[in-house]
Scaffold this motif. Sequence first.
Motif, PDB file in Angstrom:
ATOM      1  N   LEU A   1       0.865  -1.193  -0.177  1.00 23.86           N
ATOM      2  CA  LEU A   1      -0.255  -0.172  -0.050  1.00 23.86           C
ATOM      3  C   LEU A   1       0.701   1.463  -0.444  1.00 23.86           C
ATOM      4  CD1 LEU A   1      -2.675  -0.589   2.628  1.00 23.86           C
ATOM      5  CD2 LEU A   1      -3.539  -0.493   0.378  1.00 23.86           C
ATOM      6  N   LEU A   2       1.969   1.081   0.864  1.00 18.96           N
ATOM      7  CA  LEU A   2       2.745   2.585   0.683  1.00 18.96           C
ATOM      8  C   LEU A   2       3.835   2.671  -0.643  1.00 18.96           C
ATOM      9  CD1 LEU A   2       4.172   1.820   4.180  1.00 18.96           C
ATOM     10  CD2 LEU A   2       2.025   3.214   3.256  1.00 18.96           C
ATOM     11  N   ASP A   3       3.640   2.056  -1.214  1.00 19.90           N
ATOM     12  CA  ASP A   3       4.337   1.776  -2.749  1.00 19.90           C
ATOM     13  C   ASP A   3       3.774   2.984  -3.753  1.00 19.90           C
ATOM     14  OD1 ASP A   3       6.237   1.801  -4.551  1.00 19.90           O
ATOM     15  OD2 ASP A   3       5.689  -0.609  -5.280  1.00 19.90           O
ATOM     16  N   VAL A   4       4.637   3.644  -3.704  1.00 19.89           N
ATOM     17  CA  VAL A   4       3.909   5.015  -4.226  1.00 19.89           C
ATOM     18  C   VAL A   4       4.997   5.362  -5.692  1.00 19.89           C
ATOM     19  CG1 VAL A   4       2.686   8.046  -4.312  1.00 19.89           C
ATOM     20  CG2 VAL A   4       3.013   6.370  -2.581  1.00 19.89           C
ATOM     21  N   ASP A   5       4.253   4.973  -6.766  1.00 18.27           N
ATOM     22  CA  ASP A   5       5.154   5.888  -7.786  1.00 18.27           C
ATOM     23  C   ASP A   5       4.338   5.661  -8.724  1.00 18.27           C
ATOM     24  OD1 ASP A   5       2.383   3.846  -9.042  1.00 18.27           O
ATOM     25  OD2 ASP A   5       3.445   2.172  -9.552  1.00 18.27           O
ATOM     26  N   GLY A   6       3.069   7.371  -8.429  1.00 16.69           N
ATOM     27  CA  GLY A   6       2.770   8.423  -9.023  1.00 16.69           C
ATOM     28  C   GLY A   6       1.564   8.965  -8.619  1.00 16.69           C
ATOM     29  N   GLU A   7       1.224   9.718  -9.143  1.00 16.60           N
ATOM     30  CA  GLU A   7       0.347  10.909  -8.642  1.00 16.60           C
ATOM     31  C   GLU A   7      -1.060  10.000  -8.532  1.00 16.60           C
ATOM     32  OE1 GLU A   7      -1.074  14.349  -7.124  1.00 16.60           O
ATOM     33  OE2 GLU A   7       0.949  14.368  -8.273  1.00 16.60           O
ATOM     34  N   SER A   8      -1.365   9.356  -9.258  1.00 13.17           N
ATOM     35  CA  SER A   8      -2.401   8.025  -9.009  1.00 13.17           C
ATOM     36  C   SER A   8      -2.415   6.972  -7.700  1.00 13.17           C
ATOM     37  CB  SER A   8      -2.823   7.130 -10.134  1.00 13.17           C
ATOM     38  OG  SER A   8      -1.760   6.058 -10.488  1.00 13.17           O
TER      39      SER A   8
END
Length: 150
Positions: free
Chosen positions: A85-92
Amino acid sequence: MLEFRPAIYQGGELYELPRPVRSVRLQEGWDFEQFKVPLRDGDQVTGHSQRGVEILLEGEVDSQGGKLKVSEVDMLETILSLRGLLDVDGESSKYSLVLYRDVETDGYRRFKKCSTVEFEYDLSRPQLFTYSLIVHAEDPVIYLTDPADD
């Protein structure tokens, strides 16, 4: 009435952080320009604007979503789910970080536009895993809304 309920809201789902959450610290700051005039006491400050907020959380993997996590396998699965869940790979893939739930209005005190800065977890004690999390909220406002309203 407010209840302390740290959670991540992303993609229409509310995921409670593993509990107990032992510590939540917020670091807020402001940017400005500072000017000094030679041979004059003092200085001038102008252009104050608030930066994003750093939220530091520390917790243990004793339960998650109301379910006890008593085995090492259960705790590891919980950590790995949170890691995903914590893996943010972009705006979305940015998320909301919920701090409190208002049980009377079903609203949430939360930060929007959050991304993960650091996620550390300790798997060395098979009786109880611990974790620490640093989240950056681009928007410094603490909203009182339902995350589904976004």
